[in-house]
Write an enzyme that holds these catalytic residues in place. Structure first.
Site, PDB file in Angstrom:
ATOM      1  N   GLU A 179       0.858  -1.189   0.000  1.00  0.00           N
ATOM      2  CA  GLU A 179       0.000   0.000   0.000  1.00  0.00           C
ATOM      3  C   GLU A 179       0.890   1.233   0.000  1.00  0.00           C
ATOM      4  OE1 GLU A 179      -3.346  -0.207   2.602  1.00  0.00           O
ATOM      5  OE2 GLU A 179      -3.779   1.938   2.435  1.00  0.00           O
ATOM      6  N   ARG A 180       0.627   2.120  -0.943  1.00  0.00           N
ATOM      7  CA  ARG A 180       1.432   3.341  -1.143  1.00  0.00           C
ATOM      8  C   ARG A 180       2.885   3.009  -1.491  1.00  0.00           C
ATOM      9  NH1 ARG A 180      -3.121   5.730  -2.103  1.00  0.00           N
ATOM     10  NH2 ARG A 180      -4.483   5.804  -0.306  1.00  0.00           N
ATOM     11  N   LYS A 299      -3.586  -0.172  14.074  1.00  0.00           N
ATOM     12  CA  LYS A 299      -4.450   0.894  13.552  1.00  0.00           C
ATOM     13  C   LYS A 299      -5.867   0.469  13.885  1.00  0.00           C
ATOM     14  CE  LYS A 299      -5.877   2.945   9.091  1.00  0.00           C
ATOM     15  NZ  LYS A 299      -5.523   3.101   7.657  1.00  0.00           N
ATOM     16  N   GLU A 303     -10.302   4.715   9.402  1.00  0.00           N
ATOM     17  CA  GLU A 303     -10.494   4.350   7.995  1.00  0.00           C
ATOM     18  C   GLU A 303     -11.044   2.928   7.852  1.00  0.00           C
ATOM     19  OE1 GLU A 303      -6.651   5.279   6.199  1.00  0.00           O
ATOM     20  OE2 GLU A 303      -7.337   7.336   5.860  1.00  0.00           O
ATOM     21  N   ARG A 336      -1.680   3.488  17.033  1.00  0.00           N
ATOM     22  CA  ARG A 336      -1.635   4.693  16.187  1.00  0.00           C
ATOM     23  C   ARG A 336      -2.720   5.708  16.550  1.00  0.00           C
ATOM     24  NH1 ARG A 336      -2.216   3.961  10.611  1.00  0.00           N
ATOM     25  NH2 ARG A 336      -0.495   5.249   9.925  1.00  0.00           N
ATOM     26  N   ARG A 348     -10.899  17.891  10.625  1.00  0.00           N
ATOM     27  CA  ARG A 348     -10.100  16.660  10.737  1.00  0.00           C
ATOM     28  C   ARG A 348      -8.789  16.913  11.464  1.00  0.00           C
ATOM     29  NH1 ARG A 348      -8.139  12.927   5.613  1.00  0.00           N
ATOM     30  NH2 ARG A 348      -6.291  12.075   6.630  1.00  0.00           N
ATOM     31  N   ASP A 377      -2.093  14.292   7.112  1.00  0.00           N
ATOM     32  CA  ASP A 377      -1.638  13.030   6.548  1.00  0.00           C
ATOM     33  C   ASP A 377      -0.427  13.202   5.633  1.00  0.00           C
ATOM     34  OD1 ASP A 377      -1.553  10.372   5.993  1.00  0.00           O
ATOM     35  OD2 ASP A 377      -3.321  10.305   4.724  1.00  0.00           O
ATOM     36  N   GLU A 405       3.918   8.992  -0.926  1.00  0.00           N
ATOM     37  CA  GLU A 405       2.499   8.980  -1.297  1.00  0.00           C
ATOM     38  C   GLU A 405       2.029  10.347  -1.800  1.00  0.00           C
ATOM     39  OE1 GLU A 405      -0.014   7.731   1.944  1.00  0.00           O
ATOM     40  OE2 GLU A 405      -1.856   8.201   0.860  1.00  0.00           O
ATOM     41  N   HIS A 524      -3.462  18.745   0.867  1.00  0.00           N
ATOM     42  CA  HIS A 524      -4.468  17.746   0.500  1.00  0.00           C
ATOM     43  C   HIS A 524      -5.260  18.143  -0.747  1.00  0.00           C
ATOM     44  CE1 HIS A 524      -7.100  14.314   1.195  1.00  0.00           C
ATOM     45  NE2 HIS A 524      -6.384  13.991   2.253  1.00  0.00           N
ATOM     46  N   TRP A 546     -12.308  14.030   2.731  1.00  0.00           N
ATOM     47  CA  TRP A 546     -11.467  13.385   1.719  1.00  0.00           C
ATOM     48  C   TRP A 546     -11.343  14.283   0.478  1.00  0.00           C
ATOM     49  CZ3 TRP A 546     -13.525   7.593   1.684  1.00  0.00           C
ATOM     50  CH2 TRP A 546     -12.931   6.897   2.751  1.00  0.00           C
TER      51      TRP A 546
HETATM   52  C1  GCV Z   1      -2.282   2.437   5.502  1.00  0.00           C
HETATM   53  C2  GCV Z   1      -3.444   7.436   4.481  1.00  0.00           C
HETATM   54  C3  GCV Z   1      -3.088   6.538   3.341  1.00  0.00           C
HETATM   55  C4  GCV Z   1      -3.555   5.110   3.595  1.00  0.00           C
HETATM   56  C5  GCV Z   1      -2.935   4.656   4.926  1.00  0.00           C
HETATM   57  C6  GCV Z   1      -3.387   5.613   6.014  1.00  0.00           C
HETATM   58  C7  GCV Z   1      -2.771   5.259   7.353  1.00  0.00           C
HETATM   59  O1  GCV Z   1      -4.826   7.629   4.543  1.00  0.00           O
HETATM   60  O2  GCV Z   1      -3.636   7.038   2.162  1.00  0.00           O
HETATM   61  O3  GCV Z   1      -3.133   4.304   2.531  1.00  0.00           O
HETATM   62  O4  GCV Z   1      -3.325   3.341   5.225  1.00  0.00           O
HETATM   63  O5  GCV Z   1      -2.983   6.910   5.687  1.00  0.00           O
HETATM   64  O6  GCV Z   1      -1.772   5.872   7.682  1.00  0.00           O
HETATM   65  O7  GCV Z   1      -3.290   4.410   8.044  1.00  0.00           O
END
Ligand code: GCV
Length: 704
Positions: A179-180, A299, A303, A336, A348, A377, A405, A524, A546
């Site tokens: 991811e990313r 986490k 999300e 986290r 946010r 973020d 990212e 963002h 978002w």
């Molecule tokens: C792992 C952001 C990223 C997500 C990531 C999230 C996080 O939203 O886009 O890909 O998820 O951060 O840090 O948990």
């Protein structure tokens, strides 16, 4: 490689060595796999002879421990490559140039520190530490001095890590999707583990140990409970066994609902005894296989991830339940703080603080709360998260993102150390002036930028971000410039032109990126989902927070997010002395202006320009800076191997085109609100706003 030195192939090695002297870039093409551990031959003969005298004969007190065996192998390879001769290990310290031994005499070295000292005549160097791992770190330090061509005279180095936890976090899924991730698939090949130990695992451990990283979270925070099955734990054990001699502990991400998904329970409520027992059993199973397992990163309720709030429990309830399970084995929980909810009609920016600050003092001792550097973020520039300094009774981990990212992904050259330093050096004022963010953290984690690309990180310069993370976690006081210089010398060349030019490129790169993406505190405003490219007009996602329009709030009156007392009042989460720097739009530094203020297009900037003019200036400056980076890189062609030279050159080309794209798309979009022309001295956008708005990238990499 070892075999080379034990056979008649020494002559061959000397030939290669001589070719390198005649034309340093004429050696075989380099693909970047060796990272900063290239150990290029020392060209200066007198320096090489000096090094030979000091390190050609080595006394290593006891090389039977796995860590010292690793050290011996590294020295064997590295020194012979740099010095062009095999080195000799001797059984007695007398007469040895390099004397390596543990000592109990110097308690201040702790469990990871080391000391390097020259003798009075500079003919011998003693490397000492209390532990084997301290010796390994010291060995890598010595090799770094040599790779950067420092004279080994009057050494009196005493080095200990300033932070105890120095981790990589991999967002790697079990199917190897990262991811990313922009550098290929995961280096962890779960399918072939535990039977097959890829050389990559060993080289990964070497690289990490060389910069002091002492832990790795192998799996994505968007966690899969399957990693906790017996079969997968055998695979984790295999990796832990590889990493152990290098001082690297393994950690896993824990999916909070694992007791339901794997254990067949009807609940994952942390206060239910059967849930607690399930975790205790699982933890026991893990520690039976991996006695030095580090613990879990979690986490939760973020999300869409499961968590204690699903059962009306707090984050502390959830973290403490896991903390109790790992406590008997000295494990830790990194919980986290990256939480935000669209059900909460709150900025946010404020949500993590609102959620976690009241929990200070409620966590077990072995819980660390892991906080992203900024409140949103991983944006190109963020103010420091107000949680730093705000939870004095809770150890905090800093979470930085190495993978780019939001920073141009796999193709933009962005040296991140200045960004990390900006956060670490920021003053929270919590305990008076000088209460830096660094003082509020006990560890640093970097979301890894590593994949199975041959050069590990996609962009050759992205390796520097991995390197910088380790170096800053060891010593947050080091400057970005020092770290850049030592990385360049080891990775590219010790030639002054290369060192100086690469340094210039690297040190301006982050500011260039901020300028062409999100100047003046914009944040963002990138593409949906994949986060690739500009999308300031984005307003179609179901969650307000978002959407880019939520963050920039451009309208005919001006632009920016009012976070002062007349707006969301996020500023109130900071100590008044820290908030004061940002509270007034007339004195707030330009870098953070639109983070905290909605200002008119006519607002007068410190440069004398209006806000609109300044925006046009910054976007154009970003493009100009990338073009300068391209020119600077071109000057280095004679000194860099063709393969890596070309790769960087082509990627700078992409970066330049994308910088232009960001500039033109953003200025055309914001111009609708400012209703003012782009000043005549700047390039005109090549396309209409509609053109940019119609660009689609369904296959952009890295999406979650
Ligand atoms: C792992 C952001 C990223 C997500 C990531 C999230 C996080 O939203 O886009 O890909 O998820 O951060 O840090 O948990």
């Amino acid at each position: 490689m070892k075999a080379i030195f034990t056979s008649g192939k020494i002559i061959c090695l000397w030939a290669i060595f001589l070719i390198q002297f005649i034309h340093p870039s004429a050696g075989k093409a380099e693909n970047g796999y060796q990272l900063w551990l290239r150990y290029a031959p020392v060209e200066d003969i007198s320096l090489r002879n000096q090094y030979l005298r000091q390190t050609g004969t080595v006394y290593l007190a006891d090389s039977t421990s796995p860590t010292l065996a690793v050290l011996k192998e590294e020295l064997t390879q590295a020194l012979s490559r740099m010095l062009g001769k095999p080195i000799t290990f001797v059984n007695q310290p007398d007469g040895a140039g390099l004397i390596i031994r543990t000592t109990s005499a110097n308690a201040s070295l702790g469990s990871e520190g080391f000391q390097l000292q020259s003798n009075a005549t500079n003919t011998a160097i003693t490397l000492s530490a209390q532990t084997d791992i301290g010796l390994l770190y010291g060995g890598f330090h010595l090799l770094r001095l040599m790779q950067t061509r420092q004279p080994l005279i009057q050494l009196n180095i005493h080095s200990t890590p300033k932070l105890a936890l120095r981790l990589l976090n991999h967002w790697d899924n079990l199917n190897r999707y990262v991811e990313r991730g922009y550098a290929g698939i995961s280096i962890f090949n779960w399918h072939t583990l535990p039977g097959y130990i890829d050389q990559r695992y060993i080289d990964y451990a070497r690289a990490n140990a060389s910069i002091g990283i002492n832990g790795t979270v192998l799996t994505n925070v968007n966690a899969n409970a399957w990693i906790l099955t017996g079969d997968y734990l055998q695979k984790v054990k295999a990796l832990a066994d590889v990493f152990r001699p290098y001082g690297i502990k393994v950690y896993l991400t824990a999916r909070f609902s694992a007791p339901i998904e794997m254990g067949g329970l009807s609940t994952a409520d942390p206060l239910q005894p059967q849930v607690q027992q399930w975790w205790q059993q699982k933890v026991k199973e893990i520690y039976t296989l991996i006695p030095d397992f580090g613990g879990f990163l979690v986490k939760a309720n973020s999300e869409g991830q499961p968590g204690p709030q699903d059962y009306k429990r707090t984050h502390a309830d959830g973290a403490n339940m896991l903390a109790d399970a790992v406590a008997p084995y000295n494990g830790i929980i990194m919980w986290r703080a990256f939480v935000y909810s669209h059900e909460t009609p709150e900025d946010r920016f404020k949500q993590a603080y609102n959620e976690f600050k009241p929990l200070d003092g409620q966590f077990r001792k072995n819980v660390m709360v892991q906080v992203k550097n900024g409140p949103i973020d991983f944006q190109p520039r963020e103010p420091f998260s107000p949680l730093f300094g705000a939870m004095p009774q809770t150890p905090l981990m800093m979470e930085f993102q190495l993978t780019q990212e939001y920073l141009g992904q796999g193709t933009h050259l962005v040296y991140e150390a200045p960004m990390f330093k900006e956060t670490l050096d920021a003053d929270t004022h919590i305990n008076g002036k000088g209460s830096t963010v660094t003082k509020s953290v006990s560890g640093i984690a970097g979301v890894a930028n590593i994949g199975n690309d041959i050069n590990w990180c996609s962009h050759p310069f992205a390796q520097a971000n991995w390197y910088a993370l380790g170096k800053l976690a060891w010593n947050p006081a080091q400057s970005s410039e020092t770290i850049a210089e030592e990385w360049i010398r080891q990775t590219w060349s010790n030639k002054t032109t290369v060192v100086n030019t690469c340094k210039q490129i690297m040190l301006q790169s982050r500011e260039a990126m901020v300028n062409y993406m999100t100047p003046l505190g914009l944040h963002h405003i990138m593409g949906n989902g994949h986060h690739y490219g500009p999308l300031p007009w984005g307003n179609t996602l179901p969650r307000a927070d978002w959407n880019p329009v939520y963050y920039h709030r451009a309208d005919s009156a001006g632009i920016g997010f009012n976070r002062t007392a007349t707006g969301s009042n996020a500023l109130a989460q900071y100590h008044p002395a820290a908030a004061a720097a940002w509270a007034d739009s007339n004195t707030c530094s330009s870098e953070y202006l639109l983070w905290f203020h909605h200002v008119s297009w006519q607002h007068r900037m410190p440069t004398g320009r209006s806000l609109w003019q300044e925006l046009c200036f910054r976007y154009n400056q970003g493009v100009a800076q990338v073009r300068t980076m391209q020119q600077q890189w071109q000057q280095l062609q004679p000194y860099i191997d063709k393969e890596r030279y070309t790769q960087v050159q082509l990627m700078l080309g992409i970066q330049q085109r994308e910088a232009v794209w960001w500039r033109d798309a953003c200025l055309l979009y914001f111009q609708q609100f400012s209703q003012q022309p782009i000043p005549a001295q700047y390039e005109k956008p090549a396309h209409t706003l509609e053109y940019y708005q119609n660009l689609k990238f369904p296959y952009a990499p890295g999406n979650g």
